[in-house]
Every structure is written in structure tokens, then in C-alpha cells.
Design a protein around this motif. Structure first.
Motif, PDB file in Angstrom:
ATOM      1  N   SER A 144       0.824  -1.215   0.000  1.00 30.44           N
ATOM      2  CA  SER A 144       0.000   0.000   0.000  1.00 30.44           C
ATOM      3  C   SER A 144       0.853   1.258   0.000  1.00 30.44           C
ATOM      4  CB  SER A 144      -0.935   0.003   1.211  1.00 30.44           C
ATOM      5  OG  SER A 144      -0.195   0.011   2.425  1.00 30.44           O
ATOM      6  N   LYS A 145       1.988   1.228   0.721  1.00 29.19           N
ATOM      7  CA  LYS A 145       2.872   2.397   0.767  1.00 29.19           C
ATOM      8  C   LYS A 145       3.598   2.601  -0.562  1.00 29.19           C
ATOM      9  CE  LYS A 145       2.006   3.718   4.950  1.00 29.19           C
ATOM     10  NZ  LYS A 145       1.328   5.013   5.191  1.00 29.19           N
ATOM     11  N   ILE A 146       3.958   1.502  -1.232  1.00 27.01           N
ATOM     12  CA  ILE A 146       4.616   1.619  -2.546  1.00 27.01           C
ATOM     13  C   ILE A 146       3.683   2.310  -3.527  1.00 27.01           C
ATOM     14  CG2 ILE A 146       5.464   0.294  -4.528  1.00 27.01           C
ATOM     15  CD1 ILE A 146       6.466  -1.800  -2.491  1.00 27.01           C
ATOM     16  N   LYS A 147       2.416   1.958  -3.477  1.00 31.45           N
ATOM     17  CA  LYS A 147       1.446   2.502  -4.427  1.00 31.45           C
ATOM     18  C   LYS A 147       1.125   3.971  -4.157  1.00 31.45           C
ATOM     19  CE  LYS A 147      -0.680  -1.940  -5.546  1.00 31.45           C
ATOM     20  NZ  LYS A 147      -1.904  -2.772  -5.526  1.00 31.45           N
ATOM     21  N   THR A 148       1.303   4.432  -2.916  1.00 36.81           N
ATOM     22  CA  THR A 148       1.053   5.851  -2.621  1.00 36.81           C
ATOM     23  C   THR A 148       2.150   6.753  -3.174  1.00 36.81           C
ATOM     24  OG1 THR A 148       2.167   5.706  -0.477  1.00 36.81           O
ATOM     25  CG2 THR A 148      -0.201   5.281  -0.518  1.00 36.81           C
ATOM     26  N   LYS A 149       3.350   6.155  -3.414  1.00 32.09           N
ATOM     27  CA  LYS A 149       4.497   6.886  -3.985  1.00 32.09           C
ATOM     28  C   LYS A 149       4.891   8.100  -3.131  1.00 32.09           C
ATOM     29  CE  LYS A 149       3.404   5.505  -8.727  1.00 32.09           C
ATOM     30  NZ  LYS A 149       2.489   4.438  -8.319  1.00 32.09           N
ATOM     31  N   GLU A 150       4.756   7.947  -1.820  1.00 34.18           N
ATOM     32  CA  GLU A 150       5.114   9.033  -0.901  1.00 34.18           C
ATOM     33  C   GLU A 150       6.329   8.643  -0.074  1.00 34.18           C
ATOM     34  OE1 GLU A 150       1.729   9.794   1.490  1.00 34.18           O
ATOM     35  OE2 GLU A 150       0.529  10.651  -0.142  1.00 34.18           O
ATOM     36  N   LYS A 151       7.077   9.640   0.347  1.00 30.27           N
ATOM     37  CA  LYS A 151       8.244   9.407   1.196  1.00 30.27           C
ATOM     38  C   LYS A 151       7.781   9.194   2.634  1.00 30.27           C
ATOM     39  CE  LYS A 151      12.826  11.165   2.350  1.00 30.27           C
ATOM     40  NZ  LYS A 151      13.833  12.232   2.120  1.00 30.27           N
ATOM     41  N   THR A 152       8.083   8.018   3.183  1.00 30.96           N
ATOM     42  CA  THR A 152       7.655   7.691   4.542  1.00 30.96           C
ATOM     43  C   THR A 152       8.497   6.535   5.076  1.00 30.96           C
ATOM     44  OG1 THR A 152       5.747   7.110   5.917  1.00 30.96           O
ATOM     45  CG2 THR A 152       5.911   6.033   3.795  1.00 30.96           C
ATOM     46  N   THR A 153       8.348   6.276   6.350  1.00 32.53           N
ATOM     47  CA  THR A 153       9.037   5.147   6.990  1.00 32.53           C
ATOM     48  C   THR A 153       8.040   4.430   7.894  1.00 32.53           C
ATOM     49  OG1 THR A 153      11.170   6.297   6.975  1.00 32.53           O
ATOM     50  CG2 THR A 153      10.956   4.421   8.458  1.00 32.53           C
ATOM     51  N   ILE A 154       7.967   3.103   7.772  1.00 30.44           N
ATOM     52  CA  ILE A 154       7.063   2.327   8.619  1.00 30.44           C
ATOM     53  C   ILE A 154       7.825   1.142   9.210  1.00 30.44           C
ATOM     54  CG2 ILE A 154       5.061   2.955   7.214  1.00 30.44           C
ATOM     55  CD1 ILE A 154       5.075   0.067   6.148  1.00 30.44           C
ATOM     56  N   GLU A 155       7.221   0.544  10.227  1.00 24.37           N
ATOM     57  CA  GLU A 155       7.776  -0.668  10.818  1.00 24.37           C
ATOM     58  C   GLU A 155       6.812  -1.823  10.560  1.00 24.37           C
ATOM     59  OE1 GLU A 155       8.650  -0.128  14.925  1.00 24.37           O
ATOM     60  OE2 GLU A 155      10.067   1.511  14.587  1.00 24.37           O
ATOM     61  N   THR A 156       7.378  -2.994  10.277  1.00 27.45           N
ATOM     62  CA  THR A 156       6.552  -4.175  10.051  1.00 27.45           C
ATOM     63  C   THR A 156       7.136  -5.352  10.819  1.00 27.45           C
ATOM     64  OG1 THR A 156       5.490  -5.540   8.348  1.00 27.45           O
ATOM     65  CG2 THR A 156       7.793  -4.948   7.993  1.00 27.45           C
ATOM     66  N   PHE A 157       6.292  -6.322  11.120  1.00 26.56           N
ATOM     67  CA  PHE A 157       6.702  -7.472  11.937  1.00 26.56           C
ATOM     68  C   PHE A 157       6.495  -8.764  11.154  1.00 26.56           C
ATOM     69  CE2 PHE A 157       5.595 -10.788  15.123  1.00 26.56           C
ATOM     70  CZ  PHE A 157       6.810 -10.824  15.791  1.00 26.56           C
ATOM     71  N   ILE A 158       7.517  -9.642  11.167  1.00 21.26           N
ATOM     72  CA  ILE A 158       7.427 -10.940  10.507  1.00 21.26           C
ATOM     73  C   ILE A 158       7.211 -11.997  11.585  1.00 21.26           C
ATOM     74  CG2 ILE A 158       8.580 -12.587   8.988  1.00 21.26           C
ATOM     75  CD1 ILE A 158      10.205 -10.319   7.855  1.00 21.26           C
ATOM     76  N   GLU A 159       6.027 -12.548  11.647  1.00 23.90           N
ATOM     77  CA  GLU A 159       5.704 -13.521  12.704  1.00 23.90           C
ATOM     78  C   GLU A 159       6.541 -14.785  12.588  1.00 23.90           C
ATOM     79  OE1 GLU A 159       1.604 -14.422  13.055  1.00 23.90           O
ATOM     80  OE2 GLU A 159       0.962 -12.331  13.236  1.00 23.90           O
ATOM     81  N   LYS A 160       6.834 -15.198  11.353  1.00 27.66           N
ATOM     82  CA  LYS A 160       7.553 -16.450  11.121  1.00 27.66           C
ATOM     83  C   LYS A 160       8.904 -16.467  11.815  1.00 27.66           C
ATOM     84  CE  LYS A 160       9.132 -19.433   7.353  1.00 27.66           C
ATOM     85  NZ  LYS A 160       9.247 -19.585   5.881  1.00 27.66           N
ATOM     86  N   THR A 161       9.598 -15.341  11.783  1.00 29.77           N
ATOM     87  CA  THR A 161      10.940 -15.255  12.385  1.00 29.77           C
ATOM     88  C   THR A 161      10.997 -14.300  13.573  1.00 29.77           C
ATOM     89  OG1 THR A 161      11.523 -13.515  10.787  1.00 29.77           O
ATOM     90  CG2 THR A 161      12.069 -15.793  10.198  1.00 29.77           C
ATOM     91  N   SER A 162       9.833 -13.738  13.952  1.00 32.74           N
ATOM     92  CA  SER A 162       9.766 -12.763  15.055  1.00 32.74           C
ATOM     93  C   SER A 162      10.733 -11.601  14.826  1.00 32.74           C
ATOM     94  CB  SER A 162      10.074 -13.457  16.397  1.00 32.74           C
ATOM     95  OG  SER A 162       9.150 -14.463  16.670  1.00 32.74           O
ATOM     96  N   ALA A 163      10.815 -11.157  13.577  1.00 34.60           N
ATOM     97  CA  ALA A 163      11.740 -10.072  13.216  1.00 34.60           C
ATOM     98  C   ALA A 163      10.969  -8.767  13.019  1.00 34.60           C
ATOM     99  CB  ALA A 163      12.503 -10.422  11.948  1.00 34.60           C
ATOM    100  N   HIS A 164      11.561  -7.676  13.488  1.00 35.13           N
ATOM    101  CA  HIS A 164      11.015  -6.336  13.279  1.00 35.13           C
ATOM    102  C   HIS A 164      11.824  -5.648  12.187  1.00 35.13           C
ATOM    103  CE1 HIS A 164       8.367  -6.201  16.870  1.00 35.13           C
ATOM    104  NE2 HIS A 164       9.261  -7.033  17.379  1.00 35.13           N
ATOM    105  N   LEU A 165      11.143  -5.103  11.193  1.00 38.01           N
ATOM    106  CA  LEU A 165      11.819  -4.420  10.087  1.00 38.01           C
ATOM    107  C   LEU A 165      11.379  -2.964  10.020  1.00 38.01           C
ATOM    108  CD1 LEU A 165      11.451  -7.069   7.208  1.00 38.01           C
ATOM    109  CD2 LEU A 165      13.334  -6.822   8.836  1.00 38.01           C
ATOM    110  N   SER A 166      12.342  -2.102   9.712  1.00 35.31           N
ATOM    111  CA  SER A 166      12.046  -0.702   9.424  1.00 35.31           C
ATOM    112  C   SER A 166      12.215  -0.506   7.920  1.00 35.31           C
ATOM    113  CB  SER A 166      13.000   0.223  10.185  1.00 35.31           C
ATOM    114  OG  SER A 166      12.826   1.567   9.770  1.00 35.31           O
ATOM    115  N   VAL A 167      11.184   0.000   7.256  1.00 31.46           N
ATOM    116  CA  VAL A 167      11.210   0.151   5.796  1.00 31.46           C
ATOM    117  C   VAL A 167      11.012   1.626   5.449  1.00 31.46           C
ATOM    118  CG1 VAL A 167      10.254  -0.610   3.602  1.00 31.46           C
ATOM    119  CG2 VAL A 167      10.220  -2.149   5.575  1.00 31.46           C
ATOM    120  N   GLN A 168      12.004   2.178   4.740  1.00 28.22           N
ATOM    121  CA  GLN A 168      11.947   3.574   4.311  1.00 28.22           C
ATOM    122  C   GLN A 168      11.592   3.626   2.826  1.00 28.22           C
ATOM    123  OE1 GLN A 168      15.479   5.858   5.101  1.00 28.22           O
ATOM    124  NE2 GLN A 168      14.983   7.391   3.564  1.00 28.22           N
ATOM    125  N   PHE A 169      10.577   4.379   2.490  1.00 26.18           N
ATOM    126  CA  PHE A 169      10.115   4.524   1.105  1.00 26.18           C
ATOM    127  C   PHE A 169      10.573   5.878   0.566  1.00 26.18           C
ATOM    128  CE2 PHE A 169       7.355   1.711   3.366  1.00 26.18           C
ATOM    129  CZ  PHE A 169       6.990   0.719   2.479  1.00 26.18           C
TER     130      PHE A 169
END
Length: 585
Positions: free
Chosen positions: A290-315
Motif C-alpha cells: 500500500s505504501k509503494i502505491k502511494t508513492k510518498e516518502k515515509t518510513t514504517i515498521e513491520t513485523f514478521i511472525e515467522k521469524t519474530s523479526a522487526h523491520l524498518s522500511v523507508q520509502f
């Protein structure tokens, strides 16, 4: 020797390249040295060829041929090894590949110096005196073709590596690479013309002339301008050393690039991603799509349950010089450790806060609940000694003093046990013991107090049932729970100690019909928060005992379950194992 223009030109040019190559080897200490060694070999080839062109006799010509082939055999292999180093092809920079590349040059040179015995390189040699000066005429053998094929393959592979590695390089680098490629291709083309039979006077090879002309230009560039010292780094090499994930999508949201770190962090397959829509590639990350499609500059955090990893993604949107959107760049960073540290800090802050509250409560207990009874007893003894309080009056108030002393005794035990737990010096000593005897002792300890308050204290149990746990801890648990039940019960109420045999466990329940616990205080008890409540006859309490009860039951393999209804009574229930781990199936 017969000096001629061809021998003079190539001899002088060879000397110049020789001097330049030696200067480069001395001054530069990078992979450019390998290029200079190639120049050195070509200069040796050229100087020896100059002597061959000036020779009159066949024996002299064949002698210089053997010197020439040091350069002719090894120069292409050295060129290829230079290109592998310069383009950072690390997987090829191994001893086995080095030996393989230089195997054929060694074999070629051995064929040349032993040609008289087998004629595999040259079938025949003679002197052609029909031209302006004597020239060596040769008829090639089968190994000559092998050597020529290896020669061309080495030059081709070197130029291919340069072109593939730097085809997308910046203009400042492309000029350098083009010059390097020219240094490899131009002599190659001249040699190909020679092989087709286009030769001055039917025998003169212009290949070394081509090498020398290019190498003189390149050599001066290396010495004067440090040419190639500003070394372009291949894109794949650059992206591979970046620890953050890099993912690029085009204007219509198709993936066009991703590095190894990006694949690893997002758990994407190694192949089949380029050209695929972001909704398919990142199907498991709808928030990123959804953030890729907005084409806006932003940063969000997402969580991967499979590996219990937290990721920070900057667009970051990619814009061209006219400000038109041409894609989206994602920087993906693993912040799991940072998140865990943050949670740990918050947890420690909560623990410190709770410990501070408990510490304040402890000081309050010591200053009030402990100090008051002891101070009162001390004053009573002083008054009795002075005769102000008579012996009869002393014995009259003795039961009240005994209650205070008993309360202080339980309080002291709880304080010592709590201090031991907080100082981490507590040792859990589990063993089998008869729980029914411990319940009887607890009953005898509180029966008199219960009778004085008009509370009916009963025990429902079976005899001689053993449990596995720390006897002293369970003793303190029973005394605290029964003491609380009696304290919060009054005239006509009932307190029951119920023990039941449940196959591999024994259940114990302290049940009363006293004051009960409000919903607010029940939540505090279940969350491990201490608080103070007065008993039914305004008996004081500290709230410390229930904390120890919960802790001790947990350490003995059980769990305290509390049920209560205000003004109707309470139930404190827990279970203990019958046998230790060694006896359990």
C-alpha cells in the motif's frame, strides 16, 4: 644483423614500453601492476621481434623466436588475470584458476623451445630473402592453432569482463574502461588480419606494433594522470556489501532490482522476482504494498511472525530531472535487536518502578506495622517495671500482647523470606514430604485465633499423602493463606482447608465465607501488585504475604488461582506434584 626501419621502430617502441612498465610496477601497488606486467611481456616480445627482423641467419631468427614467445605465450594470460582482479571477480581469484589460466602458456612455450624434436608448433622454418631484407618464413603446426585459440579466448574473456562489469558505470569511469578495452581489442584485430594473410612482405606481424602503440598511450596515462587509480566498483559488488536491504520498483510498481540483503530480510526467493508486480512479490506484506502505491516518502515498521523479526522500511520516491516519478526505492533494515532492547529497557523500568514501590512499602511496614507493636510491648514492660501497671493488669492484657507478637512473628517471617528472594540468595530445596502433617500443623497454629473470632476452622483431607516441593516454602504459603482467611472472616464465618488427591497431583484450597475481595483488588492480586487491607476486626496487614505465596507456589511447580466475591468469601487454590521429575513417566 641488418638494420631496417621495421626493426628500429619496434625495438625503440619496445624499449619505451619496457621503461614505462617497470616504472608503473615500481610506483603503483594495486591490480594495475598486472596490467604493467602485461606491458612488460609485450615489450619483451617486441624487442626480441626487432632483433629477429634485423637477423640474417635462420639460427639467429629461431633464437629470438624463443625469447619472443615468453611474451607471446604469457601476455594474454596475464591480461585475463588482470581483468579478473580489476573487475573484482573474487570467486575466480583462486589458485586453481590461476594455474588453469597459465597452464596453456607454459605448454606453448615448452612446445616452442622443443619444436626441433616434434615440429608440432612449426612444421618448417626457412629464410625468405626475396624482400628488402631477410624474413623468417614459417609453416605452422597443429599446436600453433591451439595456441591461437587460447590467445583469442583470453583476450575475449578479459574484454568481456570489463564490458559487463562497467557497462552502466559513470562517464568518468567509462572513458577509462573504453581505453582498457581498446588496449585489448585493437591488437586482437591486427593479429586477426595477420592470420588472414594480410602481411607486409608476406611475413611481418604487425600485432606487436599495435600493442606497443596502445600501451605507450596507456602507460603515460598511468604515470602522469594515475589513470585507472579511480577504480569503478561493480554494481553487484557494491550492493552485496550493503547490509541494508535495497529494493527498487518502477513507475507501475514492478520490481526492477533487489540486493541479497533485501531478499534475506523479506524472505524472498533468489530468482524470478524482476518484472513482477509488488502485490505479488510482497504478498505477505500488504502494508508495504500500500505504501509503494502511494508513492510518498515515509518510513514504517513491520513485523514478521515467522521469524519474530522487526523491520524498518523507508520509502523514497525516485524522480527524474523534470520531477516526474520514475519509481520507488525501499531501504529495509532489521531493527529486531533494537526493538528487543527497547522492550527490555521498558521491562526493566517497570521492574525498577515496582521494586521502588515495594521498597517504600517495606519501609512503611518496618516503620509502622513492625515498630508499633514492638514499641507498645516495650512501653508496657517499662510501665510494669515502674509499678504503674500491676501484675494483674499485665496478665489481663497479655492475650492482646500475644496477638501482636504472633502478628509480628508472621510479619518477620514474610519480611525475611521476601528479602531473601529479592537478594537472589534463595535456594529451592525440593523433596517428598507429607502434606497432610503440614496442614495439621497449620490448623493447630490458627485454631485458637479462629475460635476467638468466632470463625469455624475446618480441615477436609486424607492422611499420609506426599507431595514433591520445598517444605518450608509450602509451610509459609499455608500459614499466610489461612492467616488471611481468618483475618478477613468474622463471627459465624467458616474457613476450610480442603485437600484432594488428583492422580499425580494434590490440590489444596483455602475457602472462606468472609469479606471477599473487590474486583479492583482482585485484578491487583492477579497482576502481582501488593496492597494493604484491614481485616474484619480491623486487623492490620501488609499485603506482602500474598506476593510470597504466588512466588513460592510458582517455584514449586504450581499456580495460585484466586476466586472471590465481595461480602461472600474467597477461594485460594493451587496444586502440587506428588513426585519429582525423576519419578514422572
Amino acid at each position: 644483423m641488418e638494420i631496417n626501419i621495421f626493426s628500429v621502430v619496434i625495438f625503440i617502441s619496445g624499449i619505451i614500453v619496457l621503461v614505462i612498465s617497470l616504472a608503473i610496477i615500481r610506483r603503483l601497488d594495486t591490480s594495475i601492476r598486472l596490467f604493467a606486467i602485461t606491458m612488460l611481456l609485450v615489450s619483451l616480445w617486441s624487442i626480441a621481434y626487432g632483433f629477429e627482423l634485423a637477423s640474417k641467419e635462420l639460427s639467429d631468427m629461431l633464437f629470438w623466436i624463443r625469447i619472443e614467445y615468453i611474451g607471446i605465450s604469457f601476455a594474454p594470460a596475464t591480461w585475463l588475470w588482470f581483468c579478473i582482479n580489476y573487475t573484482n571477480k573474487e570467486r575466480w581469484l583462486r589458485k586453481k584458476y590461476l594455474l588453469l589460466i597459465f597452464l596453456f602458456p607454459v605448454l606453448t612455450y615448452l612446445m616452442v623451445i622443443t619444436n626441433d624434436f616434434h615440429q608440432l608448433h612449426y612444421q618448417s622454418t626457412s629464410v625468405d630473402r626475396s624482400g628488402p631484407f631477410p624474413l623468417l618464413a614459417i609453416t605452422v603446426g597443429p599446436w600453433y592453432y591451439v595456441h591461437t585459440i587460447v590467445f583469442y579466448i583470453s583476450l575475449f574473456l578479459g574484454n568481456y569482463l570489463l564490458f559487463q562489469s562497467f557497462k552502466n558505470a559513470n562517464n568518468i569511469y567509462r572513458k577509462q574502461i573504453n581505453l582498457l578495452i581498446a588496449a585489448g581489442i585493437l591488437p586482437w584485430l591486427i593479429n586477426f588480419i595477420y592470420l588472414l594473410g594480410f602481411r607486409p612482405f608476406d611475413h611481418i606481424d604487425l600485432t606487436p606494433y599495435a600493442f606497443l602503440s596502445v600501451y605507450i598511450i596507456v602507460g603515460f596515462g598511468l604515470l602522469k594522470f594515475d589513470l585507472f587509480e579511480i577504480k569503478p566498483i561493480a554494481r553487484d559488488k557494491t550492493l552485496s556489501v550493503i547490509e541494508k536491504g535495497i529494493v527498487v520498483f518502477d513507475p507501475i510498481n514492478r520490481m526492477i532490482d533487489i540486493n541479497a540483503a533485501g531478499r534475506k530480510l523479506l524472505h524472498l526467493p533468489p530468482k524470478g522476482l524482476i518484472g513482477i508486480d509488488c502485490g505479488i512479490v510482497l504478498e505477505q506484506f500488504p502494508d508495504l504494498v500500500s505504501k509503494i502505491k502511494t508513492k510518498e516518502k515515509t518510513t514504517i515498521e513491520t513485523f514478521i511472525e515467522k521469524t519474530s523479526a522487526h523491520l524498518s522500511v523507508q520509502f523514497t520516491p525516485i524522480l527524474n530531472q523534470k520531477g516526474v516519478h520514475t519509481g520507488v526505492l525501499l531501504f529495509v533494515d532489521d531493527i529486531t535487536e533494537l526493538k528487543n532492547n527497547q522492550l527490555q529497557i521498558e521491562k526493566q523500568a517497570d521492574e525498577l518502578n515496582n521494586l521502588n514501590k515495594l521498597k517504600d512499602k517495606l519501609f512503611s511496614i518496618i516503620s509502622h506495622d513492625l515498630k508499633g507493636p514492638i514499641h507498645g510491648l516495650n512501653e508496657l514492660i517499662k510501665l510494669t517495671n515502674k509499678g504503674i501497671v500491676t501484675k494483674d493488669e499485665f496478665f489481663e492484657i497479655l492475650p492482646d500482647i500475644a496477638k501482636n507478637v504472633e502478628s509480628v512473628s508472621i510479619l518477620m517471617e514474610n519480611l525475611l523470606a521476601w528479602t531473601s528472594a529479592q537478594m537472589k540468595g534463595e535456594f529451592v530445596e525440593k523433596r517428598s514430604f507429607d502434606i497432610s502433617k503440614l496442614i495439621d500443623q497449620t490448623y493447630e497454629l490458627f485454631i485458637n485465633r479462629a475460635k476467638e473470632k468466632g470463625v469455624n476452622l475446618k480441615v477436609n483431607k486424607k492422611n499420609q499423602i506426599k507431595v514433591y516441593g520445598d517444605r518450608n516454602m509450602i509451610d509459609l504459603v499455608l500459614r499466610n493463606l489461612v492467616s488471611n482467611a481468618v483475618k478477613f472472616s468474622g463471627l459465624g464465618d467458616q474457613v476450610r482447608i480442603i485437600m484432594d488427591d488428583k492422580y499425580d497431583k494434590v490440590s489444596i484450597e483455602i475457602l472462606d465465607t468472609g469479606l471477599g475481595i473487590s474486583d479492583e483488588n482482585l485484578k491487583k492480586l492477579n497482576s502481582g501488585e501488593s496492597f494493604t487491607t484491614l481485616g474484619k476486626n480491623n486487623e492490620s496487614g501488609t499485603g506482602l504475604g500474598i506476593l510470597l505465596v504466588k512466588d513460592y507456589i510458582t517455584k514449586n511447580g504450581g499456580q495460585l488461582l484466586i476466586k472471590s466475591e465481595l461480602n461472600k468469601g474467597s477461594s485460594f487454590y493451587f496444586e502440587l506434584p506428588k513426585e519429582g521429575p525423576a519419578h514422572q513417566s
